[in-house]
Design a protein around this motif. Structure first.
Motif, PDB file in Angstrom:
ATOM      1  N   CYS A   5      13.424 -23.884  25.231  1.00  0.00           N
ATOM      2  CA  CYS A   5      13.259 -22.820  26.211  1.00  0.00           C
ATOM      3  C   CYS A   5      11.779 -22.674  26.554  1.00  0.00           C
ATOM      4  O   CYS A   5      10.928 -23.300  25.942  1.00  0.00           O
ATOM      5  CB  CYS A   5      13.849 -21.503  25.714  1.00  0.00           C
ATOM      6  N   ALA A   6      11.499 -21.849  27.545  1.00  0.00           N
ATOM      7  CA  ALA A   6      10.131 -21.673  28.038  1.00  0.00           C
ATOM      8  C   ALA A   6       9.643 -20.265  27.728  1.00  0.00           C
ATOM      9  O   ALA A   6      10.416 -19.395  27.335  1.00  0.00           O
ATOM     10  CB  ALA A   6      10.112 -21.919  29.543  1.00  0.00           C
ATOM     11  N   LEU A   7       8.357 -20.039  27.945  1.00  0.00           N
ATOM     12  CA  LEU A   7       7.801 -18.703  27.771  1.00  0.00           C
ATOM     13  C   LEU A   7       8.435 -17.730  28.754  1.00  0.00           C
ATOM     14  O   LEU A   7       8.812 -18.108  29.866  1.00  0.00           O
ATOM     15  CB  LEU A   7       6.293 -18.714  28.003  1.00  0.00           C
ATOM     16  N   ALA A   8       8.519 -16.475  28.346  1.00  0.00           N
ATOM     17  CA  ALA A   8       8.998 -15.431  29.241  1.00  0.00           C
ATOM     18  C   ALA A   8       8.097 -15.384  30.467  1.00  0.00           C
ATOM     19  O   ALA A   8       6.912 -15.711  30.390  1.00  0.00           O
ATOM     20  CB  ALA A   8       8.993 -14.086  28.518  1.00  0.00           C
ATOM     21  N   SER A   9       8.642 -14.967  31.577  1.00  0.00           N
ATOM     22  CA  SER A   9       7.863 -15.000  32.816  1.00  0.00           C
ATOM     23  C   SER A   9       7.150 -13.679  33.107  1.00  0.00           C
ATOM     24  O   SER A   9       6.834 -13.400  34.254  1.00  0.00           O
ATOM     25  CB  SER A   9       8.769 -15.379  33.993  1.00  0.00           C
ATOM     26  N   TYR A  53      10.511  -9.039  15.198  1.00  0.00           N
ATOM     27  CA  TYR A  53      10.531 -10.200  16.078  1.00  0.00           C
ATOM     28  C   TYR A  53      11.148 -11.355  15.303  1.00  0.00           C
ATOM     29  O   TYR A  53      11.489 -11.224  14.138  1.00  0.00           O
ATOM     30  CB  TYR A  53       9.135 -10.522  16.624  1.00  0.00           C
ATOM     31  N   TYR A  54      11.315 -12.482  15.950  1.00  0.00           N
ATOM     32  CA  TYR A  54      12.040 -13.603  15.355  1.00  0.00           C
ATOM     33  C   TYR A  54      11.257 -14.905  15.483  1.00  0.00           C
ATOM     34  O   TYR A  54      10.536 -15.109  16.453  1.00  0.00           O
ATOM     35  CB  TYR A  54      13.394 -13.785  16.051  1.00  0.00           C
ATOM     36  N   HIS A  55      11.455 -15.758  14.505  1.00  0.00           N
ATOM     37  CA  HIS A  55      11.007 -17.143  14.579  1.00  0.00           C
ATOM     38  C   HIS A  55      12.251 -18.002  14.695  1.00  0.00           C
ATOM     39  O   HIS A  55      13.169 -17.890  13.873  1.00  0.00           O
ATOM     40  CB  HIS A  55      10.251 -17.557  13.311  1.00  0.00           C
ATOM     41  N   LEU A  56      12.285 -18.841  15.694  1.00  0.00           N
ATOM     42  CA  LEU A  56      13.324 -19.856  15.839  1.00  0.00           C
ATOM     43  C   LEU A  56      12.627 -21.193  15.695  1.00  0.00           C
ATOM     44  O   LEU A  56      11.686 -21.485  16.425  1.00  0.00           O
ATOM     45  CB  LEU A  56      13.995 -19.767  17.210  1.00  0.00           C
ATOM     46  N   VAL A  57      13.065 -21.990  14.737  1.00  0.00           N
ATOM     47  CA  VAL A  57      12.529 -23.339  14.563  1.00  0.00           C
ATOM     48  C   VAL A  57      13.648 -24.305  14.897  1.00  0.00           C
ATOM     49  O   VAL A  57      14.747 -24.211  14.338  1.00  0.00           O
ATOM     50  CB  VAL A  57      12.020 -23.582  13.123  1.00  0.00           C
ATOM     51  N   VAL A  58      13.369 -25.216  15.825  1.00  0.00           N
ATOM     52  CA  VAL A  58      14.338 -26.218  16.240  1.00  0.00           C
ATOM     53  C   VAL A  58      13.745 -27.587  15.947  1.00  0.00           C
ATOM     54  O   VAL A  58      12.648 -27.903  16.408  1.00  0.00           O
ATOM     55  CB  VAL A  58      14.658 -26.107  17.750  1.00  0.00           C
ATOM     56  N   SER A  59      14.463 -28.380  15.153  1.00  0.00           N
ATOM     57  CA  SER A  59      13.969 -29.718  14.823  1.00  0.00           C
ATOM     58  C   SER A  59      14.669 -30.758  15.686  1.00  0.00           C
ATOM     59  O   SER A  59      15.631 -30.460  16.400  1.00  0.00           O
ATOM     60  CB  SER A  59      14.223 -30.032  13.345  1.00  0.00           C
ATOM     61  N   VAL A  86      10.684 -15.181  24.740  1.00  0.00           N
ATOM     62  CA  VAL A  86       9.785 -16.085  24.013  1.00  0.00           C
ATOM     63  C   VAL A  86       8.341 -15.753  24.371  1.00  0.00           C
ATOM     64  O   VAL A  86       7.964 -15.735  25.544  1.00  0.00           O
ATOM     65  CB  VAL A  86      10.092 -17.560  24.352  1.00  0.00           C
ATOM     66  N   ILE A  87       7.524 -15.462  23.346  1.00  0.00           N
ATOM     67  CA  ILE A  87       6.117 -15.126  23.611  1.00  0.00           C
ATOM     68  C   ILE A  87       5.154 -16.214  23.149  1.00  0.00           C
ATOM     69  O   ILE A  87       3.979 -16.181  23.499  1.00  0.00           O
ATOM     70  CB  ILE A  87       5.727 -13.775  22.978  1.00  0.00           C
ATOM     71  N   VAL A 109       8.451 -18.099  19.018  1.00  0.00           N
ATOM     72  CA  VAL A 109       8.297 -16.714  18.572  1.00  0.00           C
ATOM     73  C   VAL A 109       8.968 -15.860  19.645  1.00  0.00           C
ATOM     74  O   VAL A 109       8.609 -15.923  20.825  1.00  0.00           O
ATOM     75  CB  VAL A 109       6.816 -16.334  18.388  1.00  0.00           C
ATOM     76  N   ILE A 110       9.932 -15.070  19.201  1.00  0.00           N
ATOM     77  CA  ILE A 110      10.765 -14.304  20.127  1.00  0.00           C
ATOM     78  C   ILE A 110      10.615 -12.817  19.827  1.00  0.00           C
ATOM     79  O   ILE A 110      10.865 -12.387  18.697  1.00  0.00           O
ATOM     80  CB  ILE A 110      12.237 -14.748  19.990  1.00  0.00           C
ATOM     81  N   HIS A 111      10.191 -12.058  20.816  1.00  0.00           N
ATOM     82  CA  HIS A 111      10.062 -10.607  20.657  1.00  0.00           C
ATOM     83  C   HIS A 111      11.035  -9.945  21.623  1.00  0.00           C
ATOM     84  O   HIS A 111      10.888 -10.055  22.839  1.00  0.00           O
ATOM     85  CB  HIS A 111       8.640 -10.144  20.927  1.00  0.00           C
ATOM     86  N   PRO A 112      12.056  -9.246  21.091  1.00  0.00           N
ATOM     87  CA  PRO A 112      13.131  -8.725  21.961  1.00  0.00           C
ATOM     88  C   PRO A 112      12.690  -7.679  22.975  1.00  0.00           C
ATOM     89  O   PRO A 112      13.431  -7.381  23.901  1.00  0.00           O
ATOM     90  CB  PRO A 112      14.131  -8.133  20.959  1.00  0.00           C
ATOM     91  N   GLU A 113      11.481  -7.135  22.850  1.00  0.00           N
ATOM     92  CA  GLU A 113      11.023  -6.140  23.820  1.00  0.00           C
ATOM     93  C   GLU A 113      10.471  -6.779  25.090  1.00  0.00           C
ATOM     94  O   GLU A 113      10.183  -6.088  26.052  1.00  0.00           O
ATOM     95  CB  GLU A 113       9.968  -5.236  23.187  1.00  0.00           C
TER      96      GLU A 113
END
Length: 116
Positions: A5-9, A53-59, A86-87, A109-113
């Motif tokens: 995914c990409a950074l939030a806009s 906030y969340y960390h998503l690690v994708v290998s 995604v921030i 790094v994902i911040h739901p706000e």
């Protein structure tokens, strides 16, 4: 892999400010691993100043089942639009010890706000 995914806009200054806050915020308890699969991991981090906030690690070992598991993990957390929050994105061009056989991974790094 569809998990990318990409950074939030939102405006870059908003993202930069939130990244700085997240980086400086003391973690109030150990990260909670919501998911550890063959190719993806979701961890929830709780702080005082930056909230949760969340960390998503994708290998590079991630599968279609990993994607379903990630979606379910965020849905259970009430963060259905995680891709829009995604921030920060950090590519790691080396083996990740959580994913045997991996050669690279990406941290989101994902911040739901933050939403688009």
């Amino acid at each position: 892999m569809a998990l990318s995914c990409a950074l939030a806009s939102v405006q870059p200054r908003v993202i930069k400010g939130l990244v700085r806050t997240v980086d400086r915020a003391p973690i109030t308890r150990p990260p909670l691993n919501l998911l550890v699969s063959v190719g993806a991991m979701v961890a929830k981090i709780v702080t005082v100043e930056a909230g949760s906030y969340y960390h998503l690690v994708v290998s590079d070992c991630a599968t279609a089942d990993c994607e379903l598991d990630v979606e379910q993990s965020f849905r259970e957390e009430g963060v259905e639009y995680w891709r829009e929050s995604v921030i920060e994105i950090v590519h790691m061009p080396h083996h990740n010890v959580f994913f045997p056989g991996s050669t690279e991974s990406t941290l989101y790094v994902i911040h739901p706000e933050v939403t688009r």
